[in-house]
Enzyme design. Structure first.
Site: not given
Length: 493
Positions: A221, A300, A384, A388, A417, A421
């Protein structure tokens, strides 16, 4: 009570004063010095200035050599300076209402598909109740069948639907022709057919034969910042170019049909989504582009075996393939976040926050290791935050760790909402939410931060080039006035 309130107010103003003093330290010192120099210069008459210049004994050769040296240094500086990368615009896939999966439909399908395992059905219901998802999230057509029909043909059809519609909208908005695109990057973690998805795009839009084409898979993702980072590197060596970045996840072939609870969790969270982003290093695009890319920081944690296996694609006992999410996922995500913000901090934080962090570190090392570490206030670096929308727990954890307000996390929670995802594209649905609310102003800084398998934590920092008007189209156009909505901790089904 009044004493405590008064103390907190005093502390607030002390911190504000400290912040202003440290962040403007050079200015506060240089302004009096420059004022003094200017005052002395004005006191000296023209004759004295001419006498001073003559006393330097400058000849023509010295002046020419000095001028050449200055010009040479300036030329080297500007040529070695990284090319600016602009986000011209982006478009998002908006699913049709026929793909909608209300809770009642999802649970009915679960009961029919898992009729021999009521405990798994109950588990999915508990997850859905606490997920933070709404009633309008969407799944691809193949998943609406009972049982699901995850064929290669259906998966390709989903890919064409979400990717092509996003690109069509982007090209229409920007006025850029397909033949003008120089670089193409497509990221999709779990669906990697042959020919690749990037080849599919090249074929559909008849892109040039010399296009630099890349297809990234298996990176989870958090792959959208990775794709942006790759595009940035390519734009450094290919001047006057356009880069098209596609971030998506194809749900059809990856909908788990077994009984393992750790693998059923993604079924409850992942939904349809895609983002098409147009980047460029052309100077002419600066005036109309929405954002300028400032930083990309990638972390990573794959060297650690627990981190490597916390999100893992594998077969269950019955040979059915799914994505297994381990219980220590959030703890590993927290460690990855710490590493990422440690690198990010010096790049974006004002001097006042960096000094406080340094003092805290020195104090823990020299005086008391039990001192609570100072968490930098990233709200001073960004207006802002696009976190994720991996799930309610992910957003809660980052809000707590970064000490963010509910408003800072609003875009992430409302995206979860409304759309669920959507994997790597979720960051762009969140950015679109902020724009649709009319909150994005010129000079505002945005932090996109995502987590992915491997385990990775990747960040991208953007600076807004112009005040962005509220959207009249796009995925939020028809529902933005309803948001934000209250999301209960548990929504009883």
């Amino acid at each position: 009570m009044d004493t405590t309130h008064t103390s907190s107010v005093k502390l607030k103003y002390v911190k504000l004063g400290y912040t202003y003093l440290v962040n403007h330290f050079l200015g506060l010192i240089l302004i009096p010095i420059m004022a003094g120099v200017l005052f002395q210069f004005l006191r000296v008459g023209p004759e004295e200035i001419v006498t001073l210049v003559k006393s330097l004994h400058l000849d023509t050769i010295q002046v020419l050599c000095s001028s050449f040296l200055i010009m040479f240094v300036l030329t080297v500086y500007f040529m070695s300076k990284p090319r600016s990368v602009y986000l011209v615009d982006y478009s998002l896939f908006k699913p049709m209402s026929i793909f909608r999966v209300p809770f009642s439909t999802f649970m009915e399908h679960s009961r029919l598909n898992l009729k021999d395992n009521p405990k798994s059905v109950e588990f999915q219901m508990r997850i859905l109740e606490r997920s933070g998802l709404g009633e309008e999230t969407c799944l691809p057509p193949a998943i609406h069948y009972i049982p699901p029909n995850p064929t290669m043909e259906a998966a390709r059809a989903e890919a064409e639907m979400v990717i092509f519609s996003s690109i069509d909208d982007l090209l229409k908005k920007t006025g850029v022709k397909a033949k003008e695109i120089d670089i193409l990057i497509v990221n999709c973690s779990l669906f990697s057919p042959t020919p690749s998805l990037s080849a599919m795009v090249v074929n559909k839009y008849k892109l040039r034969s010399n296009i630099k084409s890349f297809n990234l898979s298996g990176m989870g993702c958090s792959c959208s910042p990775i794709s942006v980072d790759l595009a940035r590197d390519l734009l450094q060596v290919h001047p006057n170019s356009y880069a098209l970045v596609i971030s998506t996840e194809i749900i059809t072939p990856n909908y788990y049909q077994g009984n393992e609870r750790a693998m059923l969790l993604p079924n409850c969270l992942f939904r349809l989504g895609c983002a098409a982003i147009l980047l460029s290093n052309k100077r002419k695009e600066k005036s109309r582009s929405k954002y300028q890319l400032m930083h990309v920081v990638r972390t990573h944690k794959g060297a650690d075996s627990k981190a490597y296996k916390c999100v893992f694609q594998e077969e269950d006992k019955e040979g059915k393939v799914g994505i297994s999410l381990q219980k220590d996922l959030m703890a590993i995500a927290g460690e990855a976040l710490k590493s990422n913000i440690t690198t990010m901090g010096p790049l974006v934080l004002p001097a006042s926050e960096q000094l406080l962090f340094l003092f805290s570190l020195i104090g823990r090392k020299l005086f008391n290791p039990k001192w609570k570490p100072y968490i930098p206030d990233f709200k001073q670096a960004f207006e802002h935050f696009c976190i994720h929308a991996g799930g309610r727990a992910v957003i809660d954890e980052l809000q707590k760790n970064l000490q963010l307000s509910s408003e800072h996390c609003e875009a992430s929670r409302m995206t979860l909402h409304r759309f669920g995802n959507t994997s790597s594209s979720s960051l762009w649905y969140e950015l679109s939410y902020i724009e649709s609310k009319g909150r994005m102003n010129k000079g505002d800084r945005v932090w996109q931060i995502a987590f992915g398998s491997g385990f990775k934590c990747n960040s991208a920092v953007w600076k807004c080039n112009r005040t962005i008007k509220t959207h009249v189209d796009g995925p939020w156009a028809e529902c933005i006035d309803r948001y934000p909505v209250h999301i209960p901790d548990v929504m009883k089904l």
